[in-house]
Design an enzyme around this catalytic site. Structure first.
Site, short mmCIF file in Angstrom:
data_model
loop_
_atom_site.label_atom_id
_atom_site.label_comp_id
_atom_site.label_asym_id
_atom_site.label_seq_id
_atom_site.Cartn_x
_atom_site.Cartn_y
_atom_site.Cartn_z
N LYS A 1 19.17 48.35 -18.19
CA LYS A 1 18.47 49.04 -19.47
C LYS A 1 17.54 49.61 -19.47
O LYS A 1 16.87 50.63 -20.10
CB LYS A 1 18.69 47.79 -20.65
N TYR B 1 20.85 43.28 -16.13
CA TYR B 1 21.03 44.00 -17.15
C TYR B 1 19.54 44.55 -17.81
O TYR B 1 19.63 45.69 -18.16
CB TYR B 1 21.54 42.94 -18.41
N1 LIG Z 1 25.37 43.48 -28.88
C1 LIG Z 1 24.07 43.51 -28.71
O1 LIG Z 1 23.12 42.62 -28.96
C2 LIG Z 1 23.23 44.57 -27.86
C3 LIG Z 1 22.04 44.77 -27.83
C4 LIG Z 1 21.31 45.89 -27.11
C5 LIG Z 1 22.23 46.75 -26.18
N2 LIG Z 1 23.55 46.50 -26.36
C6 LIG Z 1 24.51 47.45 -25.72
O2 LIG Z 1 25.28 48.44 -26.71
C7 LIG Z 1 26.40 48.67 -25.86
C8 LIG Z 1 27.60 48.09 -26.65
O3 LIG Z 1 27.80 46.79 -26.66
P1 LIG Z 1 28.71 46.15 -27.39
O4 LIG Z 1 27.59 45.11 -28.07
O5 LIG Z 1 29.34 46.87 -28.69
O6 LIG Z 1 29.50 45.16 -26.68
P2 LIG Z 1 31.25 45.26 -26.77
O7 LIG Z 1 31.59 44.26 -25.50
O8 LIG Z 1 31.67 45.02 -28.03
O9 LIG Z 1 31.63 46.69 -26.19
C9 LIG Z 1 31.57 47.28 -24.93
C10 LIG Z 1 32.62 48.17 -24.78
O10 LIG Z 1 32.47 48.82 -23.35
C11 LIG Z 1 33.54 48.78 -22.82
N3 LIG Z 1 33.48 48.80 -21.29
C12 LIG Z 1 33.04 47.81 -20.50
N4 LIG Z 1 33.08 48.28 -19.34
C13 LIG Z 1 33.55 49.63 -19.40
C14 LIG Z 1 33.74 50.67 -18.21
N5 LIG Z 1 33.22 50.56 -17.00
N6 LIG Z 1 34.14 51.88 -18.63
C15 LIG Z 1 34.45 52.29 -20.00
N7 LIG Z 1 34.42 51.09 -20.91
C16 LIG Z 1 33.79 49.86 -20.60
C17 LIG Z 1 34.37 47.49 -23.35
O11 LIG Z 1 35.74 47.53 -22.98
C18 LIG Z 1 33.93 47.52 -24.60
O12 LIG Z 1 34.88 48.09 -25.54
C19 LIG Z 1 26.33 48.08 -24.47
O13 LIG Z 1 25.62 49.10 -23.62
C20 LIG Z 1 25.33 47.01 -24.66
O14 LIG Z 1 24.68 46.72 -23.39
C21 LIG Z 1 24.25 45.84 -27.07
#
Ligand SMILES: NC(=O)c1ccc[n+]([C@@H]2O[C@H](COP(=O)([O-])OP(=O)(O)OC[C@H]3O[C@@H](n4cnc5c(N)ncnc54)[C@H](O)[C@@H]3O)[C@@H](O)[C@H]2O)c1
Length: 267
Positions: free
Chosen positions: A172, A168
């Site tokens: 990122k 990851y």
């Molecule tokens: N939550 C955190 O603390 C955090 C921190 C930094 C970065 N992020 C990043 O933010 C973004 C959103 O994360 P989140 O926390 O809302 O997670 P989440 O799991 O709630 O949402 C992720 C979404 O992506 C979809 N997804 C997964 N694989 C996919 C694919 N191959 N094609 C299309 N859709 C797909 C999932 O079905 C889900 O709806 C991600 O890129 C994550 O890495 C999250």
């Protein structure tokens, strides 16, 4: 003040907010993607929601329509070239040319390096990096023709290194180099590329990490808040606000930037 090369004075430049564009948000069924989709609709844009989980997008479609904007949910695996091509063409035919792209879809497959399988490595690379590449390549055609576009990718503080996340963190950090390169290549077409790098944002993803650590989501959030300078965890709307800034008409001179949204300096 003269805006060199544009033949415009500051007073003649249109600083008014222009909205009513078509945005695509990947992973829009989930926490951050759904909040970003709602915020882009609040700012006057129609929004296409792409996700592998179409059911999850249905509620978000309703929320966007309640805001008086059009919404379209499509099943799309961002790592699949055919899915991406079909979905983007569908958006263009149904809502109009997509000029705002949010590369948000993401997964975690955490493990310490010595236990990490090749599958865990590849799945994370595919969704984040291959996905952002395929989506951006498909959408830039519309943006460069229109001489206007915004590509915003969701990176993470994990890009700076995070135990148990070799896959990851690499993905990122890779998104940051990808973003800066798109900024260089596409800037002259009026297309900017920027990234938002969130810290702890409470979503299904952090609940998954809590489970791996043997904690409830609330226990994990409380522990996380203690590490954050502003003394609280983040919420999807915190990220949506930063995305909205990059997407704004008036942000056309902000290009190739990584904005950490983590309640303090990223370390
Ligand atoms: N939550 C955190 O603390 C955090 C921190 C930094 C970065 N992020 C990043 O933010 C973004 C959103 O994360 P989140 O926390 O809302 O997670 P989440 O799991 O709630 O949402 C992720 C979404 O992506 C979809 N997804 C997964 N694989 C996919 C694919 N191959 N094609 C299309 N859709 C797909 C999932 O079905 C889900 O709806 C991600 O890129 C994550 O890495 C999250």
């Amino acid at each position: 003040v003269v805006a060199v090369g544009l033949g415009l004075t500051e007073s003649s430049m249109d600083w008014g907010k222009v909205s009513g564009r078509v945005a695509i948000v990947t992973g829009a069924g989930g926490g951050i993607g759904a909040a970003v989709a709602r915020r882009l609709a609040d700012d006057g844009n129609d929004v296409a929601l792409l996700d592998v989980d179409i059911e999850a997008c249905q509620a978000v479609v309703g929320q966007i329509e309640e805001r008086g904007r059009r919404a379209l949910a499509l099943t799309c695996d961002v790592a699949n070239e055919d899915d991406v091509r079909d979905a983007v063409r569908n958006v263009a035919a149904t809502l109009g040319q997509p000029l705002i792209l949010i590369n948000n879809a993401g997964v975690i497959r955490d493990n310490l390096l010595f236990k990490m399988s090749l599958d865990e490595w590849t799945q994370v690379m595919d969704v984040h990096l291959r996905g952002a590449f395929l989506m951006s390549r498909e959408c830039q055609t519309f943006m460069t023709l229109a001489k206007w576009g915004r590509i915003i990718s969701i990176s993470s503080t994990s890009a700076l290194g995070n135990r148990g996340q070799a896959n990851y963190a690499a993905a990122k950090a890779g998104l940051q180099g990808f973003t800066k390169t798109l900024a260089l290549e596409l800037g002259k077409f009026g297309v900017t590329a920027n990234a938002v790098a969130p810290g702890f944002i409470q979503t299904a993803m952090t609940a998954q990490t809590a489970q791996r650590l043997g904690l409830t989501p609330d226990e994990f959030a409380e522990l996380a808040a203690q590490q954050v300078a502003v003394g609280r965890i983040g919420y999807p709307e915190d990220v949506a606000n930063a995305v909205a800034f990059f997407a704004d008409e008036r942000s056309s001179y902000v290009n190739g930037q990584i904005l950490y949204v983590s309640g303090g300096p990223a370390t």
